[in-house]
Design an enzyme around this catalytic site. Structure first.
Site, PDB file in Angstrom:
ATOM      1  N   MET A 156     -16.974  -0.053 -29.220  1.00 36.56           N
ATOM      2  CA  MET A 156     -16.855   0.066 -27.758  1.00 36.56           C
ATOM      3  C   MET A 156     -17.850  -0.873 -27.077  1.00 36.56           C
ATOM      4  SD  MET A 156     -15.710   3.868 -26.829  1.00 36.56           S
ATOM      5  CE  MET A 156     -17.308   4.633 -26.831  1.00 36.56           C
ATOM      6  N   HIS A 173     -25.369  -3.307 -31.021  1.00 33.12           N
ATOM      7  CA  HIS A 173     -26.751  -3.261 -31.512  1.00 33.12           C
ATOM      8  C   HIS A 173     -26.736  -3.502 -33.028  1.00 33.12           C
ATOM      9  CE1 HIS A 173     -25.507   0.687 -32.861  1.00 33.12           C
ATOM     10  NE2 HIS A 173     -25.254   1.049 -31.615  1.00 33.12           N
ATOM     11  N   HIS A 213     -23.913  -1.883 -35.190  1.00 31.51           N
ATOM     12  CA  HIS A 213     -22.647  -2.631 -35.201  1.00 31.51           C
ATOM     13  C   HIS A 213     -22.793  -3.907 -36.039  1.00 31.51           C
ATOM     14  CE1 HIS A 213     -22.567  -0.593 -31.112  1.00 31.51           C
ATOM     15  NE2 HIS A 213     -21.454  -0.138 -31.643  1.00 31.51           N
ATOM     16  N   GLY A 250     -19.029   3.286 -39.116  1.00 28.99           N
ATOM     17  CA  GLY A 250     -20.382   3.737 -39.444  1.00 28.99           C
ATOM     18  C   GLY A 250     -20.419   5.213 -39.840  1.00 28.99           C
ATOM     19  N   GLN A 295     -15.730  11.063 -37.497  1.00 28.86           N
ATOM     20  CA  GLN A 295     -14.762   9.993 -37.197  1.00 28.86           C
ATOM     21  C   GLN A 295     -14.341   9.277 -38.480  1.00 28.86           C
ATOM     22  OE1 GLN A 295     -14.911   7.042 -33.780  1.00 28.86           O
ATOM     23  NE2 GLN A 295     -15.983   5.881 -35.346  1.00 28.86           N
ATOM     24  N   LYS A 340     -29.605   4.268 -34.106  1.00 28.67           N
ATOM     25  CA  LYS A 340     -29.219   3.327 -33.040  1.00 28.67           C
ATOM     26  C   LYS A 340     -27.897   3.777 -32.429  1.00 28.67           C
ATOM     27  CE  LYS A 340     -31.743  -0.666 -34.630  1.00 28.67           C
ATOM     28  NZ  LYS A 340     -32.500  -1.273 -33.542  1.00 28.67           N
ATOM     29  N   SER A 387     -25.398   2.937 -28.605  1.00 24.18           N
ATOM     30  CA  SER A 387     -25.286   2.322 -27.273  1.00 24.18           C
ATOM     31  C   SER A 387     -25.771   3.296 -26.206  1.00 24.18           C
ATOM     32  CB  SER A 387     -23.832   1.940 -26.994  1.00 24.18           C
ATOM     33  OG  SER A 387     -23.337   1.140 -28.043  1.00 24.18           O
ATOM     34  N   ARG A 388     -25.592   4.599 -26.457  1.00 23.20           N
ATOM     35  CA  ARG A 388     -25.987   5.611 -25.463  1.00 23.20           C
ATOM     36  C   ARG A 388     -27.503   5.784 -25.374  1.00 23.20           C
ATOM     37  NH1 ARG A 388     -20.791   8.186 -27.045  1.00 23.20           N
ATOM     38  NH2 ARG A 388     -19.524   8.290 -25.160  1.00 23.20           N
TER      39      ARG A 388
END
Ligand code: AMP
Length: 284
Positions: free
Chosen positions: A30, A34, A37, A147, A153, A184, A186-187
């Site tokens: 998304m 970082h 990813h 990941g 997921q 790590k 994104s949030r």
């Protein structure tokens, strides 16, 4: 490296690669990329001739009161990271490119999506499975990289790929952490300085649980208690869930004698963070 927004254009490029017999790795994301990813992209680069990174904040996987609008975005930064990591294409479609207005197909992986994050986010995995299967059909990768940070997921995608006979190898990659142990995400960019320090309690609580497991404790209630106590010691942390489940079925276990997933979701202020580890009694 090039950025492509249109499905047709991406398909054209992929077809050219396939005609040359080249293999393709896909890394669905998304964006706001970082080092977590980046580790997936580098692994994909090592194992495939060409790498496609999708950057798409997928509206169908967000619930009505979640952070779809505020989700961080920075495509320039993402392009630089992908280029340095060796990706060939960023696929960055708009929501209207990805979804027909009158689309009516759903994909639901039953069972595995009932507990953990699925219990708290009822539309989430339907949206994930829909977008990932569309990406699989568009990119037709040989391998796709996910990941272990999002352990549920990963399990759900593996099941979907098997159930629907996608000819794609799903590769799970280890969690990448900050030096101080925070996974790590994104949030993490939502966190204030104070909240960023408070967020360390997630990994700290899991570390205490791992120590207890290594010392031979096998009662899930006792392990959960260790985690809950540590999380409760941080005033900014509010537990969403603490679960110990079988790592294949994702169902809660009564005793720890197999491979388990210890998974937590915790609000730090308004930000919901997740973390986990897997453990095999006698195997770690
Ligand atoms: P996202 O952009 O958050 O949807 O994540 C895209 C992919 O990167 C998912 O497969 C995530 O599990 C993976 N990922 C996100 N954070 C990490 C991390 N810290 N370590 C490893 N993989 C990650």
């Amino acid at each position: 490296m090039i950025t492509i927004n249109a499905i047709n254009e991406l398909r054209k490029q992929i077809n050219e690669w396939k005609l040359k017999g080249l293999t393709v790795g896909l890394v669905p994301t998304m964006g706001f990329l970082h080092e977590g990813h980046e580790s997936l992209i580098k692994r994909a680069k090592k194992e495939n001739d060409r790498v496609v990174v999708s950057v798409f904040v997928n509206p169908t996987q967000f619930g009505p009161n979640e952070d779809l609008e505020s989700y961080p975005r920075d495509i320039k930064h993402d392009e630089a990271l992908c280029s340095n990591a060796g990706a060939n294409i960023i696929f960055n479609p708009s929501p209207s490119e990805m979804y027909y207005k009158d689309a009516s197909t759903t994909i639901n992986v039953l069972g595995l999506t009932e507990g953990l994050c699925g219990a708290k986010r009822p539309v989430h995995f339907g949206g994930v499975c829909l977008v990932v299967s569309k990406l699989f059909n568009i990119v037709t990768p040989n391998r796709a990289y996910f990941g272990e940070k999002d352990a549920q997921q990963l399990a759900v995608i593996k099941k979907m790929v098997r159930d629907l006979n996608f000819d794609i190898e799903v590769v799970g990659c280890p969690i990448v952490r900050e030096i101080d142990g925070l996974a790590k995400s994104s949030r993490n960019s939502y966190l204030s300085e104070h909240e960023r320090s408070a967020a360390l309690v997630l990994n700290q609580s899991l570390t205490l649980a791992k120590e207890a497991l290594l010392a031979g404790k096998n009662d899930p209630a006792a392990i959960k208690n260790i985690i809950t106590k540590k999380l409760d010691s941080e005033s900014l942390a509010k537990i969403d869930y603490v679960e110990i489940v079988d790592s294949l079925t994702l169902k809660p276990v009564d005793i720890i004698n197999s491979s388990i997933l210890v998974a937590i979701a915790v609000y730090i202020g308004k930000t919901r963070l997740i973390d986990n580890f897997t453990f095999t009694q006698g195997g770690n």
